[in-house]
Design a protein around this motif. Structure first.
Motif, PDB file in Angstrom:
ATOM      1  N   ASN A  38      -8.717  -9.280  -1.705  1.00 49.62           N
ATOM      2  CA  ASN A  38     -10.144  -9.113  -2.135  1.00 49.62           C
ATOM      3  C   ASN A  38     -10.907  -7.859  -0.895  1.00 49.62           C
ATOM      4  OD1 ASN A  38      -9.330 -10.684  -4.418  1.00 49.62           O
ATOM      5  ND2 ASN A  38     -10.430 -12.701  -3.123  1.00 49.62           N
ATOM      6  N   ALA A  39     -10.490  -8.253   0.306  1.00 51.04           N
ATOM      7  CA  ALA A  39     -10.863  -6.807   1.121  1.00 51.04           C
ATOM      8  C   ALA A  39     -10.929  -5.626  -0.118  1.00 51.04           C
ATOM      9  CB  ALA A  39     -10.162  -6.712   2.120  1.00 51.04           C
ATOM     10  N   ARG A  40     -11.845  -4.417   0.578  1.00 49.47           N
ATOM     11  CA  ARG A  40     -12.170  -3.181  -0.416  1.00 49.47           C
ATOM     12  C   ARG A  40     -11.491  -2.387   0.774  1.00 49.47           C
ATOM     13  NH1 ARG A  40     -16.676  -2.544  -3.183  1.00 49.47           N
ATOM     14  NH2 ARG A  40     -18.163  -2.414  -1.326  1.00 49.47           N
ATOM     15  N   VAL A  41     -10.424  -0.941   0.415  1.00 46.62           N
ATOM     16  CA  VAL A  41     -10.471  -0.032   1.324  1.00 46.62           C
ATOM     17  C   VAL A  41     -10.377   1.250   0.292  1.00 46.62           C
ATOM     18  CG1 VAL A  41      -8.238  -1.437   2.828  1.00 46.62           C
ATOM     19  CG2 VAL A  41      -7.859   0.020   0.765  1.00 46.62           C
ATOM     20  N   ALA A  42     -10.202   2.002   1.744  1.00 45.90           N
ATOM     21  CA  ALA A  42      -9.909   3.579   1.085  1.00 45.90           C
ATOM     22  C   ALA A  42      -9.243   4.702   2.061  1.00 45.90           C
ATOM     23  CB  ALA A  42     -11.706   4.058   1.679  1.00 45.90           C
ATOM     24  N   PRO A  43      -8.400   5.586   0.741  1.00 48.04           N
ATOM     25  CA  PRO A  43      -7.628   6.072   1.596  1.00 48.04           C
ATOM     26  C   PRO A  43      -8.752   7.323   2.778  1.00 48.04           C
ATOM     27  CG  PRO A  43      -7.962   6.958  -0.474  1.00 48.04           C
ATOM     28  CD  PRO A  43      -9.153   5.707  -0.265  1.00 48.04           C
ATOM     29  N   GLN A  44      -7.622   7.548   3.755  1.00 52.99           N
ATOM     30  CA  GLN A  44      -8.660   8.009   4.805  1.00 52.99           C
ATOM     31  C   GLN A  44      -8.702   9.657   4.270  1.00 52.99           C
ATOM     32  OE1 GLN A  44      -9.666   8.407   7.274  1.00 52.99           O
ATOM     33  NE2 GLN A  44      -8.856  10.028   8.641  1.00 52.99           N
ATOM     34  N   SER A  45      -9.461  10.248   4.953  1.00 52.19           N
ATOM     35  CA  SER A  45     -10.339  11.641   4.373  1.00 52.19           C
ATOM     36  C   SER A  45     -10.428  11.918   2.349  1.00 52.19           C
ATOM     37  CB  SER A  45      -9.058  13.152   4.562  1.00 52.19           C
ATOM     38  OG  SER A  45      -8.070  12.795   5.962  1.00 52.19           O
ATOM     39  N   SER A  46     -10.205  10.439   1.904  1.00 44.57           N
ATOM     40  CA  SER A  46     -10.313  11.130   0.889  1.00 44.57           C
ATOM     41  C   SER A  46     -11.496   9.857   0.183  1.00 44.57           C
ATOM     42  CB  SER A  46      -9.367  10.353  -0.291  1.00 44.57           C
ATOM     43  OG  SER A  46     -10.062  10.944  -1.569  1.00 44.57           O
ATOM     44  N   ARG A  47     -13.071   9.811   0.992  1.00 48.82           N
ATOM     45  CA  ARG A  47     -14.348   8.840   1.153  1.00 48.82           C
ATOM     46  C   ARG A  47     -14.550   9.040  -0.679  1.00 48.82           C
ATOM     47  NH1 ARG A  47     -17.788   6.366   3.079  1.00 48.82           N
ATOM     48  NH2 ARG A  47     -20.237   6.216   2.216  1.00 48.82           N
ATOM     49  N   GLY A  48     -14.500   7.879  -1.582  1.00 48.27           N
ATOM     50  CA  GLY A  48     -14.858   7.882  -3.110  1.00 48.27           C
ATOM     51  C   GLY A  48     -13.878   7.241  -3.788  1.00 48.27           C
ATOM     52  N   HIS A  49     -12.834   7.349  -3.318  1.00 47.36           N
ATOM     53  CA  HIS A  49     -11.560   6.795  -3.893  1.00 47.36           C
ATOM     54  C   HIS A  49     -11.379   5.552  -2.891  1.00 47.36           C
ATOM     55  CE1 HIS A  49      -9.782  10.692  -4.869  1.00 47.36           C
ATOM     56  NE2 HIS A  49      -9.368   9.446  -6.592  1.00 47.36           N
ATOM     57  N   GLU A  50     -11.575   4.452  -4.007  1.00 53.97           N
ATOM     58  CA  GLU A  50     -11.183   3.089  -3.437  1.00 53.97           C
ATOM     59  C   GLU A  50     -10.394   2.116  -4.034  1.00 53.97           C
ATOM     60  OE1 GLU A  50     -15.019   0.892  -2.029  1.00 53.97           O
ATOM     61  OE2 GLU A  50     -14.837  -0.290  -3.728  1.00 53.97           O
ATOM     62  N   ALA A  51      -9.468   1.142  -3.367  1.00 55.89           N
ATOM     63  CA  ALA A  51      -8.449  -0.480  -3.704  1.00 55.89           C
ATOM     64  C   ALA A  51      -8.926  -1.498  -3.760  1.00 55.89           C
ATOM     65  CB  ALA A  51      -7.769   0.702  -3.751  1.00 55.89           C
ATOM     66  N   THR A  52      -8.650  -2.423  -4.007  1.00 54.13           N
ATOM     67  CA  THR A  52      -8.559  -3.492  -3.400  1.00 54.13           C
ATOM     68  C   THR A  52      -7.894  -4.630  -3.256  1.00 54.13           C
ATOM     69  OG1 THR A  52     -10.839  -4.278  -4.369  1.00 54.13           O
ATOM     70  CG2 THR A  52      -9.820  -6.035  -4.324  1.00 54.13           C
ATOM     71  N   ILE A  53      -7.501  -5.128  -2.180  1.00 54.11           N
ATOM     72  CA  ILE A  53      -6.463  -5.622  -2.150  1.00 54.11           C
ATOM     73  C   ILE A  53      -5.690  -6.402  -2.459  1.00 54.11           C
ATOM     74  CG2 ILE A  53      -5.011  -6.816  -0.120  1.00 54.11           C
ATOM     75  CD1 ILE A  53      -6.147  -5.355   2.020  1.00 54.11           C
ATOM     76  N   VAL A  54      -4.906  -6.522  -3.319  1.00 52.79           N
ATOM     77  CA  VAL A  54      -4.345  -8.133  -4.732  1.00 52.79           C
ATOM     78  C   VAL A  54      -4.214  -8.766  -3.989  1.00 52.79           C
ATOM     79  CG1 VAL A  54      -5.522  -6.471  -6.543  1.00 52.79           C
ATOM     80  CG2 VAL A  54      -3.294  -6.156  -5.712  1.00 52.79           C
ATOM     81  N   GLU A  55      -3.030  -8.586  -2.698  1.00 51.70           N
ATOM     82  CA  GLU A  55      -1.769  -9.586  -2.765  1.00 51.70           C
ATOM     83  C   GLU A  55      -1.266  -8.492  -1.016  1.00 51.70           C
ATOM     84  OE1 GLU A  55       2.729 -11.480  -3.865  1.00 51.70           O
ATOM     85  OE2 GLU A  55       1.510  -9.832  -5.375  1.00 51.70           O
ATOM     86  N   ILE A  56      -0.622  -9.776  -0.323  1.00 53.51           N
ATOM     87  CA  ILE A  56      -0.178  -9.691   1.300  1.00 53.51           C
ATOM     88  C   ILE A  56       0.576 -10.259   1.551  1.00 53.51           C
ATOM     89  CG2 ILE A  56      -0.409  -9.333   3.503  1.00 53.51           C
ATOM     90  CD1 ILE A  56      -3.819  -9.971   2.937  1.00 53.51           C
ATOM     91  N   ASP A  57       2.175 -10.011   1.286  1.00 53.43           N
ATOM     92  CA  ASP A  57       3.768 -10.271   1.349  1.00 53.43           C
ATOM     93  C   ASP A  57       4.017 -10.030   2.618  1.00 53.43           C
ATOM     94  OD1 ASP A  57       5.341 -12.725   0.735  1.00 53.43           O
ATOM     95  OD2 ASP A  57       6.360 -10.430   0.021  1.00 53.43           O
ATOM     96  N   ALA A  58       5.054 -11.388   3.740  1.00 50.90           N
ATOM     97  CA  ALA A  58       5.420 -11.445   4.347  1.00 50.90           C
ATOM     98  C   ALA A  58       6.228 -11.033   4.734  1.00 50.90           C
ATOM     99  CB  ALA A  58       4.036 -11.948   5.683  1.00 50.90           C
ATOM    100  N   THR A  59       7.722 -10.399   5.187  1.00 53.18           N
ATOM    101  CA  THR A  59       8.651 -10.091   4.945  1.00 53.18           C
ATOM    102  C   THR A  59       9.222 -10.335   6.469  1.00 53.18           C
ATOM    103  OG1 THR A  59       9.304  -7.853   4.950  1.00 53.18           O
ATOM    104  CG2 THR A  59       8.901  -9.011   2.708  1.00 53.18           C
TER     105      THR A  59
END
Length: 522
Positions: A402-423
């Motif tokens: 549920n944390a929010r992140v933005a792609p480097q050098s592209s301020r305004g775009h935003e994504a939410t982390i919906v799942e974290i899976d370790a292999t």
């Protein structure tokens, strides 16, 4: 606590024998010389009022004014009124200029005030405390009050991260360079400039910095200078004035000593400005957003208040008291404003500064990833693109669902982390695009988030912030007269609070409910 990265930087600077740039860009607006006023103060030991003031725009000869004795209230008031005329004009404050700053000025309309260090900024608070609600001053009372109000706003705004109007020269140099010395020593403006401008090797710079450190830059004069050069002159001036003698020669001697001290502080600040203005590094592209925020702060926290004081038809004027927060909703609102500024600051700058990004990477506030899958969820207009990205699990990160992140050098775009899976060898993170999901990213391939071409591409992300939400909460505080916490922010005092002002009179401080409702005037 000092980080490993900070220690490594200091060691690198020591090895180089000179200060090194802290980041790849300048994180503060540097305005043209005629829009940057430099101000320096001196005061008598133990006194809050200024003994002398130097002010003027960069590249011009400063105006230097002083009084023979900083304890004579009326003389200091005349000095302050003279200074206030130019300061209010420079900042384009309503009622004191023919060209006041509008509500939405251009970025280039920013007016700055540069001071040597934080102790000179603290003098702004002293001016606010002394004059914002003064009961004396005669014909100068209105302009002294205006000086007190603008000084109070300037002082308060310096504690807001990303402020752009008031600049501490020593702080901006400290933020821009890594010095091969202890942090306590690099707070001295002369010490910093000696390291930055002295030619030669490390030993030459170190010796010059040590010499510069011996000359005080604070508003309070060197005790030896005050005792040996000024004490007897001030006593002679006082005796002569009481006896009705001509004391002009003594006053001129005092003025000459203070002039040298003020001019040295002013020139050091001008040197700091020129160093930043002629820097090889560009100003960060995100600074424009910080300037926009600064303009809004000036309008809503000061300019609008001045307009309402002159014309009550614009609404009630809320004037903050210089001593403390007597008004609950104002205090709560300012806390949230400052919190929002703190949250958003790095986000404005990190997309245009690789060094700042590397710092965030080391702290786990950013991460580099490899896109392994692109797919959509939902149907029709509700379709939302998702990415699955892989990370090196051995690197530091602060990822959570549920944390929010933005792609480097592209301020305004935003994504939410919906799942974290370790292999066994990877950390797989699924992100769902929520901001500007139909617009191409300003990334390696300039494609929309839903484009399969992103598979196999390396993409870096930085943590996003919730500054806009915090900002909205700061606005809602004022209208939250009912509900949880209303007793704290909107409680009405049974009687006005009495507080003694600096000139010996007593002010009645009313609660904000009464003031905003127009039951009292300020």
């Amino acid at each position: 606590m000092t980080s490993v990265r900070a220690i490594a930087r200091k060691l690198a600077a020591w090895e180089a024998g000179q200060p090194l740039p802290r980041y790849d860009t300048i994180h503060h607006a540097i305005m043209p010389p005629d829009q940057a006023m430099i101000v320096a103060f001196v005061r008598m030991a133990g006194e809050s009022r200024p003994w002398g003031i130097a002010w003027g725009t960069v590249g011009s000869d400063p105006r230097i004014e002083s009084v023979p004795d900083g304890r004579v209230r009326d003389d200091v008031a005349d000095l302050a009124a003279t200074f206030a005329e130019d300061l209010l004009e420079h900042l384009r404050v309503h009622n004191w200029t023919f060209d006041p700053v509008p509500q939405k000025p251009d970025l280039g309309d920013l007016r700055q005030v540069w001071l040597p260090n934080g102790q000179h900024i603290a003098m702004l608070h002293q001016l606010s405390y002394t004059y914002s609600q003064t009961k004396f001053g005669g014909v100068n009372q209105d302009i002294l009050r205006a000086l007190g109000r603008v000084s109070g706003w300037m002082f308060r705004d310096t504690s807001r991260v990303g402020n752009q109007h008031v600049i501490s020269a020593s702080q901006i140099l400290g933020d821009s360079y890594v010095f091969p010395a202890q942090d306590a020593r690099t707070a001295h403006l002369g010490y910093q400039l000696a390291w930055l401008t002295t030619p030669g090797d490390r030993d030459a710079r170190l010796a010059a910095a040590a010499d510069a450190e011996g000359l005080t830059v604070s508003p309070t004069l060197d005790p030896t200078l005050e005792r040996d050069d000024l004490s007897e002159l001030v006593s002679t001036w006082q005796d002569g004035r009481r006896e009705g003698n001509d004391v002009s020669e003594t006053a001129a001697a005092i003025s000459a000593v203070l002039r040298n001290e003020l001019l040295r502080r002013w020139k050091l600040t001008e040197q700091a400005y020129e160093l930043m203005a002629n820097n090889d590094r560009p100003v960060n592209g995100g600074v424009g957003e910080l300037v926009t925020k600064a303009h809004a702060e000036f309008w809503f926290q000061h300019q609008r208040i001045e307009l309402r004081l002159n014309d009550p038809s614009h609404g009630p004027a809320f004037v903050a008291h210089p001593e403390t927060d007597f008004h609950g909703s104002a205090a709560a609102s300012r806390y949230l404003i400052h919190s929002a500024a703190d949250e958003a600051y790095v986000g404005y700058l990190i997309h245009d500064d690789p060094a700042l990004f590397r710092e965030a990477l080391d702290d786990g506030r950013a991460f580099e990833s490899h896109v392994v899958r692109v797919y959509d969820v939902g149907v029709g207009r509700s379709t939302v693109p998702r990415w699955v990205v892989s990370l090196d699990p051995t690197l530091p990160h602060r990822l959570r669902e549920n944390a929010r992140v933005a792609p480097q050098s592209s301020r305004g775009h935003e994504a939410t982390i919906v799942e974290i899976d370790a292999t066994d060898g990877d950390l797989l993170v699924t992100v769902e695009w929520t901001g500007r999901k139909t617009k191409p990213l300003l990334g390696p391939i300039m494609a929309k988030p839903a484009d399969d071409a992103w598979v196999g591409v390396d993409v870096a992300f930085v943590q996003s912030d919730a500054a806009s939400l915090t900002q909205r909460r700061s606005h809602r505080v004022w209208s939250a007269a009912s509900g949880p916490g209303a007793w704290l922010t909107h409680g009405k005092a049974s009687a006005p609070i009495e507080i003694s002002s600096d000139d010996g009179t007593t002010d009645l401080v009313f609660d904000d409910v009464a003031q905003i409702a127009g039951e009292v005037t300020v």
